[in-house]
Design a protein around this motif. Structure first.
Motif, PDB file in Angstrom:
ATOM      1  N   ASP A 123       0.828  -1.212   0.000  1.00 47.25           N
ATOM      2  CA  ASP A 123       0.000   0.000   0.000  1.00 47.25           C
ATOM      3  C   ASP A 123       0.859   1.257   0.000  1.00 47.25           C
ATOM      4  OD1 ASP A 123      -2.374  -1.360   0.028  1.00 47.25           O
ATOM      5  OD2 ASP A 123      -2.993  -0.719   2.026  1.00 47.25           O
ATOM      6  N   LEU A 124       1.860   1.247   0.872  1.00 45.20           N
ATOM      7  CA  LEU A 124       2.771   2.391   0.990  1.00 45.20           C
ATOM      8  C   LEU A 124       3.531   2.615  -0.310  1.00 45.20           C
ATOM      9  CD1 LEU A 124       4.774   4.386   2.540  1.00 45.20           C
ATOM     10  CD2 LEU A 124       6.117   2.322   3.042  1.00 45.20           C
ATOM     11  N   ALA A 125       4.163   1.577  -0.810  1.00 42.20           N
ATOM     12  CA  ALA A 125       5.003   1.712  -2.006  1.00 42.20           C
ATOM     13  C   ALA A 125       4.150   2.053  -3.225  1.00 42.20           C
ATOM     14  CB  ALA A 125       5.791   0.426  -2.244  1.00 42.20           C
ATOM     15  N   GLY A 126       2.964   1.453  -3.298  1.00 42.17           N
ATOM     16  CA  GLY A 126       2.064   1.733  -4.419  1.00 42.17           C
ATOM     17  C   GLY A 126       1.617   3.180  -4.425  1.00 42.17           C
ATOM     18  N   TYR A 127       1.405   3.716  -3.242  1.00 43.08           N
ATOM     19  CA  TYR A 127       0.991   5.121  -3.159  1.00 43.08           C
ATOM     20  C   TYR A 127       2.130   6.044  -3.576  1.00 43.08           C
ATOM     21  CZ  TYR A 127      -0.664   9.547  -1.211  1.00 43.08           C
ATOM     22  OH  TYR A 127      -1.029  10.858  -1.057  1.00 43.08           O
ATOM     23  N   ALA A 128       3.332   5.768  -3.093  1.00 43.60           N
ATOM     24  CA  ALA A 128       4.483   6.594  -3.488  1.00 43.60           C
ATOM     25  C   ALA A 128       4.670   6.532  -5.008  1.00 43.60           C
ATOM     26  CB  ALA A 128       5.742   6.125  -2.762  1.00 43.60           C
ATOM     27  N   ALA A 129       4.552   5.329  -5.569  1.00 41.95           N
ATOM     28  CA  ALA A 129       4.709   5.179  -7.020  1.00 41.95           C
ATOM     29  C   ALA A 129       3.596   5.915  -7.766  1.00 41.95           C
ATOM     30  CB  ALA A 129       4.706   3.700  -7.403  1.00 41.95           C
ATOM     31  N   ALA A 130       2.396   5.904  -7.198  1.00 43.66           N
ATOM     32  CA  ALA A 130       1.251   6.512  -7.875  1.00 43.66           C
ATOM     33  C   ALA A 130       1.400   8.024  -8.004  1.00 43.66           C
ATOM     34  CB  ALA A 130      -0.041   6.181  -7.128  1.00 43.66           C
ATOM     35  N   VAL A 131       2.000   8.667  -7.026  1.00 44.19           N
ATOM     36  CA  VAL A 131       2.047  10.138  -7.041  1.00 44.19           C
ATOM     37  C   VAL A 131       3.386  10.716  -7.502  1.00 44.19           C
ATOM     38  CG1 VAL A 131       0.186  10.412  -5.358  1.00 44.19           C
ATOM     39  CG2 VAL A 131       2.572  10.291  -4.546  1.00 44.19           C
ATOM     40  N   ALA A 132       4.474   9.944  -7.456  1.00 45.29           N
ATOM     41  CA  ALA A 132       5.765  10.475  -7.912  1.00 45.29           C
ATOM     42  C   ALA A 132       5.718  10.614  -9.433  1.00 45.29           C
ATOM     43  CB  ALA A 132       6.902   9.539  -7.500  1.00 45.29           C
ATOM     44  N   HIS A 133       6.039  11.799  -9.931  1.00 42.55           N
ATOM     45  CA  HIS A 133       5.952  12.098 -11.373  1.00 42.55           C
ATOM     46  C   HIS A 133       4.560  11.761 -11.929  1.00 42.55           C
ATOM     47  CE1 HIS A 133      10.117  13.175 -11.759  1.00 42.55           C
ATOM     48  NE2 HIS A 133      10.543  12.003 -11.333  1.00 42.55           N
ATOM     49  N   ARG A 134       3.557  11.874 -11.112  1.00 42.21           N
ATOM     50  CA  ARG A 134       2.169  11.510 -11.469  1.00 42.21           C
ATOM     51  C   ARG A 134       2.049  10.049 -11.885  1.00 42.21           C
ATOM     52  NH1 ARG A 134       1.879  16.427 -14.806  1.00 42.21           N
ATOM     53  NH2 ARG A 134       1.165  18.150 -13.504  1.00 42.21           N
ATOM     54  N   GLY A 135       2.997   9.222 -11.457  1.00 45.54           N
ATOM     55  CA  GLY A 135       2.814   7.800 -11.683  1.00 45.54           C
ATOM     56  C   GLY A 135       4.002   7.081 -12.292  1.00 45.54           C
ATOM     57  N   ILE A 136       4.744   6.374 -11.444  1.00 41.90           N
ATOM     58  CA  ILE A 136       5.798   5.471 -11.905  1.00 41.90           C
ATOM     59  C   ILE A 136       5.178   4.083 -11.978  1.00 41.90           C
ATOM     60  CG2 ILE A 136       7.924   4.356 -11.112  1.00 41.90           C
ATOM     61  CD1 ILE A 136       8.459   7.054  -9.645  1.00 41.90           C
ATOM     62  N   LYS A 137       5.597   3.283 -12.943  1.00 43.29           N
ATOM     63  CA  LYS A 137       5.058   1.922 -13.035  1.00 43.29           C
ATOM     64  C   LYS A 137       5.413   1.161 -11.762  1.00 43.29           C
ATOM     65  CE  LYS A 137       6.326   1.921 -17.923  1.00 43.29           C
ATOM     66  NZ  LYS A 137       5.110   2.423 -18.561  1.00 43.29           N
ATOM     67  N   HIS A 138       4.438   0.478 -11.197  1.00 41.98           N
ATOM     68  CA  HIS A 138       4.807  -0.323 -10.039  1.00 41.98           C
ATOM     69  C   HIS A 138       4.366  -1.774 -10.165  1.00 41.98           C
ATOM     70  CE1 HIS A 138       0.810   0.448  -8.346  1.00 41.98           C
ATOM     71  NE2 HIS A 138       1.046  -0.397  -7.386  1.00 41.98           N
ATOM     72  N   ILE A 139       5.207  -2.627  -9.596  1.00 38.73           N
ATOM     73  CA  ILE A 139       5.008  -4.072  -9.629  1.00 38.73           C
ATOM     74  C   ILE A 139       4.882  -4.537  -8.188  1.00 38.73           C
ATOM     75  CG2 ILE A 139       6.200  -6.277 -10.057  1.00 38.73           C
ATOM     76  CD1 ILE A 139       7.399  -5.012 -12.560  1.00 38.73           C
TER      77      ILE A 139
END
Lengths: 392, 392
Positions: free
Chosen positions: B125-141
């Motif tokens: 949840d934490l990592a997905g949220y950081a990925a979602a908002v950094a640069h408006r969305g980094i791909k996350h796995i």
């Protein structure tokens, strides 16, 4: 291979309304909009975020908002209107983001409540981002207060704040539930802000709609005279082209292409180098001039057309270059903007240039030597006055 | 009315892979996945976020990850693997969120890079949220490391962190680009965490799939014996039901309904009241027991079926209630969970109950008196031992 596949699509839709004096008691547009969307059994609270600059220029706004909602029984206005500084200051300092979140927390704003942001693009970006992430998304409404936000950023799907000194480092793609463009708010703009947003109209005309470009040429005098009717037409057509672009393409920018950023790689960098003393729209005008000349020098665009574009920009009263906008083949701060643009897009550099008025063409690299020539010519034109022929 | 209308849809798709020993050198699944998605001209960096608890239980994981990417020339592993505490601690303290953002900033992670999170639901949840908002969305796995995250939260589209002491106050709906469920990670779970996630399978079976419920009944002994093959089958069917629910319904929860939250209003509150000493899945088991009995007492569900459900929960070794789970008609901390649930959903309270095994039914209110009865019966059953008949 052992896997499950997930596949779904999400539909988004919203209207961009054009109105006059949105918060006048006699104007039922917003009230009706909210009433139509009211779900039975829900209590919709409304939290306002206002741009300090807009409030200074329109001091009656807070009271008008309170009056507007004083008789709306089915909505509960949060009486503390949040007022944050306009411009990049709103996005540079985390305290404004936290201030909005605290209000959401303290007033029990939920997903059926509304956050209404009134102001320039930066305040809309800030408030939209806070709304996007609080409770994984509170409905937000944008009331753009400048030409730039009414015809460009305010009607789109992006929001964000700056972090680590990087523009829009944090943000998301979350559409508003509605946008209300209030022409009255434009009347209080100073000359620079009135003019500034016109550059985005020139930009989108240049890459998508030659007729719109010629229409702007025909209306230079009216735009300079602050003719509100003509400005409304410009705002509406520009907003329409932006909306069409978003819905027709890659709304959440999953790919690398970013055609609407024509002229923007240098504009973003110039804003930063000038510590935001150059307005976004002013920087975009200079960025368009630079990439237009580069398009001509690199053999993509007819030289006379490049001259015509630069002339329009100057006729409107824009500067076409800036001391900080020097490009040196050997390296210059402005040129770092290209690398930062690539990094923000992610992956491959993709730059929009022109092959004609109304026709964009994407390239994946720019020649620093030709770019230096373009920059020098702009400085020369700018110094030499109005009618100097562009050599290309 | 003068307006423009914006309308578009965005397509999302991703696969949930089932594999064993994902980071073994011989396992090409992840490497091939990344290679297939590589765009020419882009340099994909890979940033890992690992769950401290998972690393403690699987100490070789960091080195295996480094080895895995040491020969993958087309990807650049960020050698500093970020390790954050597991469980709610990851989401309660802002410093872990900032730690991930700082790594994104310092290592120039862009939208074509990947953030790979390995761990329990909270870390995802934490990592997905950081990925979602950094640069408006980094791909996350996502590489979920627990039964609970492999069959439920890890395969979905939600992410978030806690703020102002409120669970998931900040977050977004952003799907991962892929999920890799690695069965080997389940072997290192302690008994509580092995069992805990089974409650989400019972939940989704109860509201959607009676056959799956009976299958779980038939496999109680194997599940208690830590039969990995049977657990894999449970995880896969549960994940499948969750994925189907998301794609068939309201993926980004734009409405008020939240059928998958059966049993969750009291579970969320109990987790908080117990300061997260009760695991999420354990709390969900108790929440299911409570709402199952309430479904029977309020006349919606046959009493024998309610008893059968509670028996399965107990057979698996779950507790069915907790001293902090007392419901008093006159008011109790647990009952506040109902109001908080309403507020988080926004608007109208919507609670899923059961009308049969495999069949959910939504209601918009709960009777505190009947709820008190249900709570008291659960305490009595719990104290009186195994085979006491549920009276309803």
């Amino acid at each position: 291979m052992n896997y499950l596949e997930q596949r779904f699509s999400v539909q988004f839709n919203y209207k961009v309304f054009f109105t006059s004096d949105l918060f006048a008691e006699s104007n039922k547009l917003l009230e009706n909009f909210l009433a139509e969307r009211k779900e039975s059994g829900t209590e919709a609270k409304i939290l306002f975020v206002l741009d300090e600059g807009l409030v200074t220029a329109n001091p009656s706004i807070p009271q008008k908002i309170r009056n507007y909602f004083s008789n709306a029984d089915s909505f509960q206005l949060v009486s503390d209107l949040i007022i944050v500084p306009g411009g990049e200051a709103a996005k540079n300092n985390n305290i404004y983001f936290n201030q909005i979140l605290e209000a959401v927390h303290n007033h029990g704003i939920d997903r059926h409540s509304y956050l209404i942001a009134v102001g320039g693009g930066a305040v809309l970006d800030l408030a939209g981002y806070a709304a996007a992430v609080a409770h994984r998304g509170i409905k937000h409404i944008r009331v753009p207060g400048t030409v730039l936000s009414q015809n460009d950023s305010g009607v789109g799907v992006k929001n964000g704040i700056n972090y680590f000194g990087k523009k829009n480092f944090l943000g998301s793609f979350v559409p508003p539930v509605a946008v209300f463009n209030d022409e009255q708010l434009l009347l209080s703009l100073d000359t620079r802000n009135w003019r500034s947003g016109i550059s985005e109209a020139i930009k989108v005309a240049l890459i998508k709609d030659a007729d719109f470009f010629y229409w702007i040429e025909d209306n230079v005098a009216a735009l300079k005279d602050r003719n509100l009717n003509v400005m409304n037409q410009l705002v509406k057509r520009c907003a329409e082209l932006h909306l069409e672009h978003i819905s027709g393409g890659d709304p959440f920018e999953l790919g690398s292409s970013r055609p609407l950023d024509f002229g923007h790689w240098s504009a973003h960098k110039l804003e930063q180098l000038s510590q935001f003393t150059v307005l976004h729209g002013e920087a975009v005008a200079m960025g368009i001039a630079l990439d237009t000349l580069y398009s001509a020098i690199s053999g993509r665009l007819d030289g006379d057309k490049a001259q015509r574009i630069i002339q329009l920009i100057r006729d409107l009263g824009f500067e076409i270059t800036h001391p900080l906008m020097q490009v040196k083949e050997s390296g210059s701060p402005l040129l770092q903007g290209l690398e930062e643009f690539r990094e923000h897009l992610g992956g491959r550099l993709t730059i929009m240039l022109l092959s004609d008025i109304g026709k964009g063409v994407e390239v994946n690299e720019m020649d620093p030597g030709l770019l230096e020539q373009a920059g020098e010519q702009l400085h020369a034109i700018s110094g030499a006055g109005y009618s100097r022929k562009v050599t290309a």
